[in-house]
Scaffold this active site. Structure first.
Site, PDB file in Angstrom:
ATOM      1  N   ARG A   1     -12.202 -94.696  17.835  1.00  0.00           N
ATOM      2  CA  ARG A   1     -11.883 -93.263  17.705  1.00  0.00           C
ATOM      3  C   ARG A   1     -12.503 -92.643  16.461  1.00  0.00           C
ATOM      4  O   ARG A   1     -12.476 -91.422  16.299  1.00  0.00           O
ATOM      5  CB  ARG A   1     -10.373 -93.060  17.685  1.00  0.00           C
ATOM      6  CG  ARG A   1      -9.708 -93.439  18.998  1.00  0.00           C
ATOM      7  CD  ARG A   1      -8.249 -93.130  19.010  1.00  0.00           C
ATOM      8  NE  ARG A   1      -7.673 -93.098  17.670  1.00  0.00           N
ATOM      9  CZ  ARG A   1      -6.412 -93.284  17.395  1.00  0.00           C
ATOM     10  NH1 ARG A   1      -5.562 -93.528  18.357  1.00  0.00           N
ATOM     11  NH2 ARG A   1      -5.964 -93.230  16.155  1.00  0.00           N
ATOM     12  N   CYS A   2     -13.041 -93.457  15.583  1.00  0.00           N
ATOM     13  CA  CYS A   2     -13.594 -92.989  14.312  1.00  0.00           C
ATOM     14  C   CYS A   2     -15.106 -92.764  14.428  1.00  0.00           C
ATOM     15  O   CYS A   2     -15.846 -93.686  14.787  1.00  0.00           O
ATOM     16  CB  CYS A   2     -13.290 -94.010  13.214  1.00  0.00           C
ATOM     17  SG  CYS A   2     -14.096 -93.682  11.639  1.00  0.00           S
ATOM     18  N   SER A   3     -15.554 -91.565  14.105  1.00  0.00           N
ATOM     19  CA  SER A   3     -16.982 -91.259  14.217  1.00  0.00           C
ATOM     20  C   SER A   3     -17.823 -92.104  13.263  1.00  0.00           C
ATOM     21  O   SER A   3     -18.945 -92.500  13.597  1.00  0.00           O
ATOM     22  CB  SER A   3     -17.233 -89.775  13.962  1.00  0.00           C
ATOM     23  OG  SER A   3     -16.872 -89.427  12.638  1.00  0.00           O
TER      24      SER A   3
ATOM     25  N   ARG B   1     -18.141 -95.514  14.880  1.00  0.00           N
ATOM     26  CA  ARG B   1     -19.098 -95.457  15.994  1.00  0.00           C
ATOM     27  C   ARG B   1     -20.526 -95.344  15.463  1.00  0.00           C
ATOM     28  O   ARG B   1     -21.459 -95.961  15.991  1.00  0.00           O
ATOM     29  CB  ARG B   1     -18.780 -94.287  16.923  1.00  0.00           C
ATOM     30  CG  ARG B   1     -17.499 -94.475  17.708  1.00  0.00           C
ATOM     31  CD  ARG B   1     -17.330 -93.417  18.799  1.00  0.00           C
ATOM     32  NE  ARG B   1     -17.524 -92.048  18.365  1.00  0.00           N
ATOM     33  CZ  ARG B   1     -16.558 -91.251  17.906  1.00  0.00           C
ATOM     34  NH1 ARG B   1     -15.306 -91.702  17.824  1.00  0.00           N
ATOM     35  NH2 ARG B   1     -16.820 -90.007  17.540  1.00  0.00           N
TER      36      ARG B   1
END
Length: 116
Positions: free
Chosen positions: A11-13, A16
């Protein structure tokens, strides 16, 4: 190359982004979804060593509600390690490890420095 591991939160940019940079470099890391499979206290100590510190504050998310609720602002090392092991949402992400080195990949481009 030594084994590459990423403590990843999908969920963390930033997390990712680090994963994408590893893929672009042709690296297929072991992906540890640390919220689902929290690191042990020993693993936390090991990653701190790889980061070149023994201070858990290097990997703690001070903006999290759990940080405030637990009153961790003035906590000692042992209390912080216990909190990180019990509440993995407090762990900063992503953490990329290669052999005996690691980096908190914020920004994700720090992965490039780790790769050399």
């Amino acid at each position: 190359m030594d084994e590459v591991t990423i403590w990843h939160n999908p969920r963390c940019s930033k997390s990712r982004g680090a994963l994408e940079l590893l893929a672009e470099a042709g690296v297929a890391p072991t992906v540890v979804r640390y919220l689902d499979t929290p690191p042990t206290r020993a693993e936390l100590v090991d990653v701190l060593r790889k980061l070149g510190t023994d201070d858990p504050r290097a990997i703690i998310r001070t903006g999290e509600q759990a940080y405030r609720e637990r009153g961790l602002a003035g906590a000692d090392r042992e209390t912080l390690l216990d909190a990180l092991a019990e509440e993995p949402s407090l762990i900063e992400r992503p953490i990329v490890q290669i052999g005996d080195r690691a980096v908190v990949a914020r920004p994700p481009e720090l992965v490039r420095e780790l790769l050399g």
